[in-house]
Design an enzyme around this catalytic site. Structure first.
Site, PDB file in Angstrom:
ATOM      1  N   CYS A   2     -61.857  39.893 -38.566  1.00  0.00           N
ATOM      2  CA  CYS A   2     -62.733  38.664 -39.387  1.00  0.00           C
ATOM      3  C   CYS A   2     -61.988  38.283 -40.584  1.00  0.00           C
ATOM      4  CB  CYS A   2     -63.892  39.736 -39.880  1.00  0.00           C
ATOM      5  SG  CYS A   2     -64.879  40.426 -38.496  1.00  0.00           S
ATOM      6  N   GLY A  28     -62.081  34.348 -37.012  1.00  0.00           N
ATOM      7  CA  GLY A  28     -63.230  34.650 -36.229  1.00  0.00           C
ATOM      8  C   GLY A  28     -64.142  33.362 -36.217  1.00  0.00           C
ATOM      9  N   ASN A 102     -63.625  43.465 -43.195  1.00  0.00           N
ATOM     10  CA  ASN A 102     -62.568  43.189 -42.092  1.00  0.00           C
ATOM     11  C   ASN A 102     -62.134  44.422 -41.834  1.00  0.00           C
ATOM     12  OD1 ASN A 102     -59.411  41.396 -41.901  1.00  0.00           O
ATOM     13  ND2 ASN A 102     -60.911  41.887 -40.371  1.00  0.00           N
ATOM     14  N   GLY A 103     -62.386  44.687 -40.536  1.00  0.00           N
ATOM     15  CA  GLY A 103     -61.731  46.207 -40.040  1.00  0.00           C
ATOM     16  C   GLY A 103     -62.857  46.944 -39.331  1.00  0.00           C
ATOM     17  N   TYR A 260     -49.606  37.886 -33.919  1.00  0.00           N
ATOM     18  CA  TYR A 260     -50.605  36.955 -33.212  1.00  0.00           C
ATOM     19  C   TYR A 260     -51.690  36.468 -34.445  1.00  0.00           C
ATOM     20  CZ  TYR A 260     -54.632  34.924 -31.047  1.00  0.00           C
ATOM     21  OH  TYR A 260     -55.805  34.150 -30.473  1.00  0.00           O
TER      22      TYR A 260
HETATM   23  P1  AMP Z   1     -54.141  37.500 -22.053  1.00  0.00           P
HETATM   24  O1  AMP Z   1     -52.837  38.212 -21.788  1.00  0.00           O
HETATM   25  O2  AMP Z   1     -54.525  36.316 -21.183  1.00  0.00           O
HETATM   26  O3  AMP Z   1     -55.334  38.369 -22.629  1.00  0.00           O
HETATM   27  O4  AMP Z   1     -53.978  36.830 -23.538  1.00  0.00           O
HETATM   28  C1  AMP Z   1     -52.913  36.870 -24.214  1.00  0.00           C
HETATM   29  C2  AMP Z   1     -53.076  35.580 -25.363  1.00  0.00           C
HETATM   30  O5  AMP Z   1     -54.092  35.590 -26.046  1.00  0.00           O
HETATM   31  C3  AMP Z   1     -51.810  36.157 -26.220  1.00  0.00           C
HETATM   32  O6  AMP Z   1     -50.912  35.032 -26.003  1.00  0.00           O
HETATM   33  C4  AMP Z   1     -52.139  35.674 -27.671  1.00  0.00           C
HETATM   34  O7  AMP Z   1     -52.036  34.107 -27.926  1.00  0.00           O
HETATM   35  C5  AMP Z   1     -53.785  35.791 -27.404  1.00  0.00           C
HETATM   36  N1  AMP Z   1     -54.345  36.901 -28.233  1.00  0.00           N
HETATM   37  C6  AMP Z   1     -53.635  38.115 -28.369  1.00  0.00           C
HETATM   38  N2  AMP Z   1     -54.415  39.114 -28.589  1.00  0.00           N
HETATM   39  C7  AMP Z   1     -55.706  38.577 -28.916  1.00  0.00           C
HETATM   40  C8  AMP Z   1     -57.116  39.050 -29.548  1.00  0.00           C
HETATM   41  N3  AMP Z   1     -57.165  40.134 -29.926  1.00  0.00           N
HETATM   42  N4  AMP Z   1     -57.654  38.159 -29.600  1.00  0.00           N
HETATM   43  C9  AMP Z   1     -57.590  36.799 -29.260  1.00  0.00           C
HETATM   44  N5  AMP Z   1     -56.607  36.457 -28.613  1.00  0.00           N
HETATM   45  C10 AMP Z   1     -55.496  37.348 -28.403  1.00  0.00           C
END
Ligand code: AMP
Length: 507
Positions: A2, A28, A102-103, A260
């Site tokens: 968040c 978020g 957040n957490g 990320y």
């Molecule tokens: P997927 O392997 O299809 O589940 O999605 C991977 C991609 O989602 C990664 O390349 C990131 O850009 C993005 N991603 C990674 N972790 C998260 C997360 N916790 N929440 C949303 N997007 C994520």
């Protein structure tokens, strides 16, 4: 994950909070909320949706006062789409407190029982943040019993929170008629920075999950809040801090922020997120040069957006062309948070489209920041094939994600993670690539630590299963995974004392 924000200013803060939350929107998109304080009165508006959808002009006008906090929520199991769990949360005793978190607390269920049985406090939602608020409220009640409310009593209450709460928490809270409190857990897992600006009327302070909110609102970054530290700013702008609220604080920032979650223009714990992503590209290049000289790569293509700096630097170091091969539609929501696998696959296609000319007849190296479920990579590889690529190599700037996250990142269960019980070769086969290159965890640690060598430890549990707070048992992981898998209706029914007190209406 968040985003949280707190401001003490000399003039109304509603617009600053709104603008600051917009800068944290990537943390978020599920719910947004603001509370301002005007004397002893709180004004609150919150609801499901992005900042631009939740706040109308009339809501903003009602958010009067020179002090306030805000929150943008990422959906997690049980809470997604529930307006009752939009933050900030409010408790009326002692003094009146509102809180944004957040957490994730890893002992929320036990604390919830303690609050109910011993502290005689009622928690009405499934949110660990409401638990955290009630623990803080109880500790504040204890520390001010027969004493006055002052920074010493407040810091003593935060010490009580650290003794009772386990897990990850970065917090901002307002005490009605008094001031803004902020603190970070003793492991320093989730980020929290503060900055200041001097005005003719006096000092103003801003506390935020990421420094990008300070930059854009004209505040000067002072520093990160230290693990276990609490800071308090009273409504007149007087600043107090205590770095010794926890017994043995150690700094272990979450490494996934750099991979990320965070914006590249943020600096977290003295580490530029952008620089770490460049370094991740360099270490991938070194790995390829060391062990995969046979790969005949014509072009390197990032999967927008977070992998761009890594892909760029990887291309520079290998001496290969860097090209944009995918166009992103900005107006589609994040694919990861779409419910259901079918919907997720469809939305990858809606979100990204290939530029054929960059693929036709070429051996391409696609670069992403991470592979989680593998849905994105599988679709992307297929799109590259359809666009005429000859060979498709795939590089991930992060190591395989193999473990659930218990510190506030929305990660799928082990069942859903593509890397569970699969070798790199199996994963490569699953996503349909000709070769798969993962970053090593050691290299990832180095890529981040290089930017601030003073930091020697990172929270890396989703890659190595090492949960730094030490209280995460296999039983706990099973419980949170089964909650994730459960229907929302089932998980909502967790507390039999639950009343519908939802007043968060977005009109
Ligand atoms: P997927 O392997 O299809 O589940 O999605 C991977 C991609 O989602 C990664 O390349 C990131 O850009 C993005 N991603 C990674 N972790 C998260 C997360 N916790 N929440 C949303 N997007 C994520």
């Amino acid at each position: 994950m968040c985003g949280i924000l707190g401001i003490v200013a000399q003039t109304p803060v509603n617009q600053l909070l709104y603008d600051g939350l917009l800068m944290l929107q990537h943390r978020g998109q599920d719910a947004s909320g603001i509370v301002t304080a005007e004397g002893n009165t709180f004004h609150m508006h919150k609801g499901c949706g992005m900042v631009r959808d939740v706040f109308r002009t009339r809501n903003m006008r009602a958010l009067t006062g020179n002090m306030g906090i805000g929150h943008v929520r990422y959906p997690t199991a049980g809470s997604a789409r529930s307006s009752a769990e939009a933050q900030p949360f409010y408790v009326n005793s002692p003094f009146g407190i509102v809180l944004s978190h957040n957490g994730n607390l890893t002992n929320a269920a036990q604390l919830n029982q303690e609050l109910f049985r011993a502290d005689l406090r009622h928690v009405n939602t499934n949110s660990d943040s409401e638990v955290l608020l009630n623990v803080l409220a109880h500790e504040l009640q204890e520390s001010t019993r027969n004493y006055q409310l002052d920074p010493t009593a407040i810091f003593s209450a935060v010490s009580g929170v650290h003794r009772r709460c386990q897990g990850a928490y970065a917090v901002v809270a307002l005490i009605a008629g008094y001031g803004l409190l902020a603190f970070r857990d003793p492991y320093g897992i989730r980020p929290l920075v503060f900055g200041t600006i001097e005005t003719e009327q006096g000092s103003e302070y801003l506390i935020a999950s990421e420094s990008v909110a300070l930059d854009t609102l004209g505040f000067k970054l002072v520093r990160d809040i230290a693990p276990g530290e609490a800071i308090f700013i009273d409504e007149n702008g007087n600043f107090y801090n205590n770095k010794e609220c926890a017994d043995y604080p150690t700094l272990n920032p979450c490494i996934f922020e750099y991979v990320y979650l965070a914006r590249p223009d943020s600096v977290i714990d003295g580490i530029s997120v952008y620089e770490t992503r460049l370094n991740m590209g360099v270490s991938l290049a070194n790995k390829i040069t060391r062990t995969m000289r046979h790969l005949d790569i014509d072009v390197i293509i990032p999967i927008p957006d977070s992998s761009r700096p890594s892909a760029l630097q990887l291309a520079n170091h290998l001496g290969v062309n860097f090209r944009e091969g995918f166009v992103k539609n900005r107006y589609v929501g994040r694919t990861f948070i779409m419910p259901g696998q079918q919907q997720r696959r469809k939305s990858v296609r809606q979100k990204l489209n290939a530029i054929s000319v960059e693929f036709r007849g070429k051996n391409v190296l696609l670069v992403d920041d991470s592979i989680v479920r593998g849905t994105t990579s599988r679709e992307i590889v297929q799109m590259a094939r359809e666009a005429g690529a000859q060979k498709i190599y795939f590089a991930s700037a992060a190591p395989p994600v193999r473990y659930p996250n218990v510190y506030g990142i929305d990660m799928p269960t082990r069942q859903e993670l593509i890397a569970t019980d699969r070798s790199d070769e199996d994963i490569c086969h699953e996503i349909g690539a000709d070769y798969l290159i993962y970053q090593d965890l050691e290299s990832l640690n180095e890529a981040v630590a290089k930017v601030n060598p003073a930091i020697t430890s990172f929270e890396t549990s989703c890659f190595d299963g090492n949960y730094i707070t030490g209280n995460v048992t296999p039983e706990y992981l099973n419980i949170i995974e089964s909650q994730r898998n459960a229907e929302p209706a089932q998980s909502q029914a967790k507390f039999s004392t639950q009343l519908d007190l939802s007043f968060a209406v977005v009109d």
